[in-house]
Design a protein around this motif. Sequence first.
Motif, PDB file in Angstrom:
ATOM      1  N   ILE A  61       0.855  -1.181   0.000  1.00  0.00           N
ATOM      2  CA  ILE A  61       0.000   0.000   0.000  1.00  0.00           C
ATOM      3  C   ILE A  61       0.892   1.233   0.000  1.00  0.00           C
ATOM      4  CG2 ILE A  61      -1.727   1.319   1.280  1.00  0.00           C
ATOM      5  CD1 ILE A  61      -2.733  -1.374   2.401  1.00  0.00           C
ATOM      6  N   ALA A  62       0.780   2.051  -1.047  1.00  0.00           N
ATOM      7  CA  ALA A  62       1.568   3.275  -1.154  1.00  0.00           C
ATOM      8  C   ALA A  62       0.799   4.470  -0.602  1.00  0.00           C
ATOM      9  CB  ALA A  62       1.949   3.529  -2.609  1.00  0.00           C
ATOM     10  N   SER A  63      -0.520   4.455  -0.771  1.00  0.00           N
ATOM     11  CA  SER A  63      -1.363   5.534  -0.254  1.00  0.00           C
ATOM     12  C   SER A  63      -2.765   5.004  -0.025  1.00  0.00           C
ATOM     13  CB  SER A  63      -1.390   6.722  -1.218  1.00  0.00           C
ATOM     14  OG  SER A  63      -1.969   6.338  -2.457  1.00  0.00           O
ATOM     15  N   PHE A  64      -3.460   5.618   0.915  1.00  0.00           N
ATOM     16  CA  PHE A  64      -4.816   5.191   1.247  1.00  0.00           C
ATOM     17  C   PHE A  64      -5.564   6.373   1.849  1.00  0.00           C
ATOM     18  CE2 PHE A  64      -7.739   3.654   4.558  1.00  0.00           C
ATOM     19  CZ  PHE A  64      -8.636   2.979   3.750  1.00  0.00           C
ATOM     20  N   THR A  65      -6.705   6.721   1.260  1.00  0.00           N
ATOM     21  CA  THR A  65      -7.517   7.824   1.756  1.00  0.00           C
ATOM     22  C   THR A  65      -8.987   7.427   1.694  1.00  0.00           C
ATOM     23  OG1 THR A  65      -5.936   9.403   0.834  1.00  0.00           O
ATOM     24  CG2 THR A  65      -8.096  10.270   1.455  1.00  0.00           C
ATOM     25  N   ILE A  66      -9.693   7.639   2.787  1.00  0.00           N
ATOM     26  CA  ILE A  66     -11.146   7.443   2.793  1.00  0.00           C
ATOM     27  C   ILE A  66     -11.773   8.712   2.241  1.00  0.00           C
ATOM     28  CG2 ILE A  66     -13.188   7.068   4.222  1.00  0.00           C
ATOM     29  CD1 ILE A  66     -11.353   5.548   6.192  1.00  0.00           C
ATOM     30  N   GLU A  67     -12.580   8.575   1.198  1.00  0.00           N
ATOM     31  CA  GLU A  67     -13.193   9.731   0.546  1.00  0.00           C
ATOM     32  C   GLU A  67     -14.586  10.039   1.065  1.00  0.00           C
ATOM     33  OE1 GLU A  67     -13.050   9.110  -3.661  1.00  0.00           O
ATOM     34  OE2 GLU A  67     -10.881   9.425  -3.736  1.00  0.00           O
ATOM     35  N   GLY A  68     -15.312   9.026   1.490  1.00  0.00           N
ATOM     36  CA  GLY A  68     -16.670   9.258   1.972  1.00  0.00           C
ATOM     37  C   GLY A  68     -17.453   7.972   2.066  1.00  0.00           C
ATOM     38  N   GLN A  69     -18.681   8.096   2.554  1.00  0.00           N
ATOM     39  CA  GLN A  69     -19.548   6.934   2.747  1.00  0.00           C
ATOM     40  C   GLN A  69     -20.888   7.172   2.069  1.00  0.00           C
ATOM     41  OE1 GLN A  69     -19.983   5.813   6.848  1.00  0.00           O
ATOM     42  NE2 GLN A  69     -20.837   3.824   6.341  1.00  0.00           N
ATOM     43  N   THR A  70     -21.429   6.132   1.459  1.00  0.00           N
ATOM     44  CA  THR A  70     -22.727   6.217   0.806  1.00  0.00           C
ATOM     45  C   THR A  70     -23.839   5.965   1.825  1.00  0.00           C
ATOM     46  OG1 THR A  70     -22.747   3.873   0.217  1.00  0.00           O
ATOM     47  CG2 THR A  70     -21.734   5.382  -1.368  1.00  0.00           C
ATOM     48  N   SER A  71     -25.049   6.249   1.442  1.00  0.00           N
ATOM     49  CA  SER A  71     -26.176   6.072   2.360  1.00  0.00           C
ATOM     50  C   SER A  71     -26.405   4.614   2.734  1.00  0.00           C
ATOM     51  CB  SER A  71     -27.451   6.663   1.751  1.00  0.00           C
ATOM     52  OG  SER A  71     -27.760   6.014   0.528  1.00  0.00           O
ATOM     53  N   ASP A  72     -25.918   3.675   1.908  1.00  0.00           N
ATOM     54  CA  ASP A  72     -26.088   2.250   2.219  1.00  0.00           C
ATOM     55  C   ASP A  72     -24.870   1.652   2.929  1.00  0.00           C
ATOM     56  OD1 ASP A  72     -24.393   2.244   0.042  1.00  0.00           O
ATOM     57  OD2 ASP A  72     -25.549   0.811  -1.132  1.00  0.00           O
ATOM     58  N   GLY A  73     -23.950   2.500   3.402  1.00  0.00           N
ATOM     59  CA  GLY A  73     -22.827   2.029   4.204  1.00  0.00           C
ATOM     60  C   GLY A  73     -21.566   1.675   3.455  1.00  0.00           C
ATOM     61  N   LYS A  74     -21.583   1.783   2.132  1.00  0.00           N
ATOM     62  CA  LYS A  74     -20.357   1.520   1.370  1.00  0.00           C
ATOM     63  C   LYS A  74     -19.416   2.706   1.535  1.00  0.00           C
ATOM     64  CE  LYS A  74     -22.831  -1.398  -1.839  1.00  0.00           C
ATOM     65  NZ  LYS A  74     -23.364  -1.551  -3.188  1.00  0.00           N
TER      66      LYS A  74
END
Length: 108
Positions: A61-74
């Motif tokens: 893993i060189a980089s990892f960023t959480i961008e957001g969450q959908t209404s169904d939890g994804k």
Amino acid sequence: MREGVAGIVACLNTGDPAQRFAVFTTGYLVRTFGDPARAYLPAFEQSLDQASAAPAPQYTIASFTIEGQTSDGKVAVSLGVAADGEVWKDRLLLAQVGGRWLIDAVLG
């Protein structure tokens, strides 16, 4: 979440087609390999029969960023994976299935 992504990368590093496909949701596999109206997925089954050696060098893993969450939890993430001095970046939509994070879509 990062541990889940690390598990995905570990499966990719095995070189085992079954382990590589284990990182995807059933929905992703159906959308990619077959007609959702049919249960039989010949392209998917044929690809499982194509054994390969583990990739060398191994992915990290060189980089990892959480961008957001959908209404169904994804969860949408940006992931950079490195091997042999190169980095490949993708945006993924991850879904939690049976306590594991799996790839449900490749967003680009």
